[in-house]
Scaffold this active site. Structure first.
Site, PDB file in Angstrom:
ATOM      1  N   GLY A  38       0.859  -1.282  -0.082  1.00  0.00           N
ATOM      2  CA  GLY A  38      -0.045   0.163   0.010  1.00  0.00           C
ATOM      3  C   GLY A  38       0.914   1.322  -0.019  1.00  0.00           C
ATOM      4  O   GLY A  38       2.021   1.116   0.357  1.00  0.00           O
ATOM      5  N   ASP A  39       0.176   2.404  -0.397  1.00  0.00           N
ATOM      6  CA  ASP A  39       0.906   3.602  -0.340  1.00  0.00           C
ATOM      7  C   ASP A  39      -0.245   4.791  -0.640  1.00  0.00           C
ATOM      8  O   ASP A  39      -1.050   4.597  -0.933  1.00  0.00           O
ATOM      9  CB  ASP A  39       1.939   3.644  -1.633  1.00  0.00           C
ATOM     10  N   SER A  40       0.163   5.854   0.174  1.00  0.00           N
ATOM     11  CA  SER A  40      -0.813   7.009  -0.049  1.00  0.00           C
ATOM     12  C   SER A  40       0.062   8.367  -0.312  1.00  0.00           C
ATOM     13  O   SER A  40       1.176   8.478  -0.051  1.00  0.00           O
ATOM     14  CB  SER A  40      -1.292   7.128   1.603  1.00  0.00           C
ATOM     15  N   GLY A  52      -2.990   3.713  -2.619  1.00  0.00           N
ATOM     16  CA  GLY A  52      -2.809   2.512  -3.597  1.00  0.00           C
ATOM     17  C   GLY A  52      -2.897   1.207  -2.936  1.00  0.00           C
ATOM     18  O   GLY A  52      -2.506   1.121  -1.665  1.00  0.00           O
TER      19      GLY A  52
END
Length: 223
Positions: free
Chosen positions: A91-93, A128
């Site tokens: 995950g990514d933000s 994401g």
């Protein structure tokens, strides 16, 4: 069914725990800045949704030792040396305001400047997700997509901004704010899945899990 979390984010870990899942957390070892710079050199500026997906996928694939990130990966083994058998989540933000992408500010002066610019305004927090089916120790399939939530901020005073930055909390989070901790009172409205703002959309993750033919409830392993 085990979920392997390719992240060192305490917020994502706590979010999954609150949803009944105790993941196996493994640092992905991806040089995010280098990967984004290399991709933009080849393809041009990345829109925010593409960027968070690029990094989410790189983190998940790094655990297989086959990803596009710069980390060494884990050769598809967990921290105990046993083969990864389950689902791998990366995950990514990133936060978008005035068409400018903001990741983690890292430095107090950067966090303070961002808060003075965004107070009383609204921006979009993008998260994401990339999910790899690695049941049986074999990579079978992968799915992913981003989610977005709109965040409206209170009109903070300068003293509030300085006090919040001084806690250190906003330095290591995308957009320099949290919704589930000290920053919560400074947010007046969230439109979209609230967990997206924490860094992981639980509703999106559930959909991805089911797309891989796995029941969401089979991931529950916390009382």
């Amino acid at each position: 069914m085990r979920l392997y979390l390719a992240s060192t984010s305490p917020a994502r870990l706590q979010l999954l725990r609150q949803a009944g899942i105790e993941p196996v957390a493994i640092p992905p070892g991806v040089d995010e800045e280098a990967l984004v710079a290399r991709t933009e050199a080849e393809e041009g500026p990345l829109p925010v949704d593409r960027m968070v997906q690029l990094l989410a996928r790189a983190k998940a694939e790094a655990l297989l030792g086959t990803g596009s990130g710069d980390g060494e990966g884990a050769d598809a083994t967990g921290p105990d040396g046993a083969p990864i058998d389950g689902l791998i989540l990366g995950g990514d933000s990133a936060f978008l305001v005035d068409d400018v992408i903001h990741g983690k500010p890292h430095r107090p002066e950067v966090a303070a400047a961002r808060w003075r610019a965004q107070r009383g305004r609204t921006g979009d927090l993008w998260s994401g997700h990339w999910l790899i089916d690695h049941r049986g120790g074999v990579a079978r399939a992968a799915v992913g997509r981003p989610s977005v939530a709109s965040v409206a901020f209170a009109d903070l005073t300068d003293d509030e901004v300085d006090a919040y930055v001084a806690t250190g909390e906003p330095l290591a989070v995308a957009g320099a704010f949290t919704v589930d901790s000290l920053g919560g009172p400074f947010i007046t409205r969230v439109e979209g899945d609230p967990s997206t703002v924490v860094g992981l959309s639980l509703s999106t993750l559930r959909e991805l899990v089911r797309e891989l033919g796995v029941e969401w409830t089979s991931l529950w392993n916390r009382r």
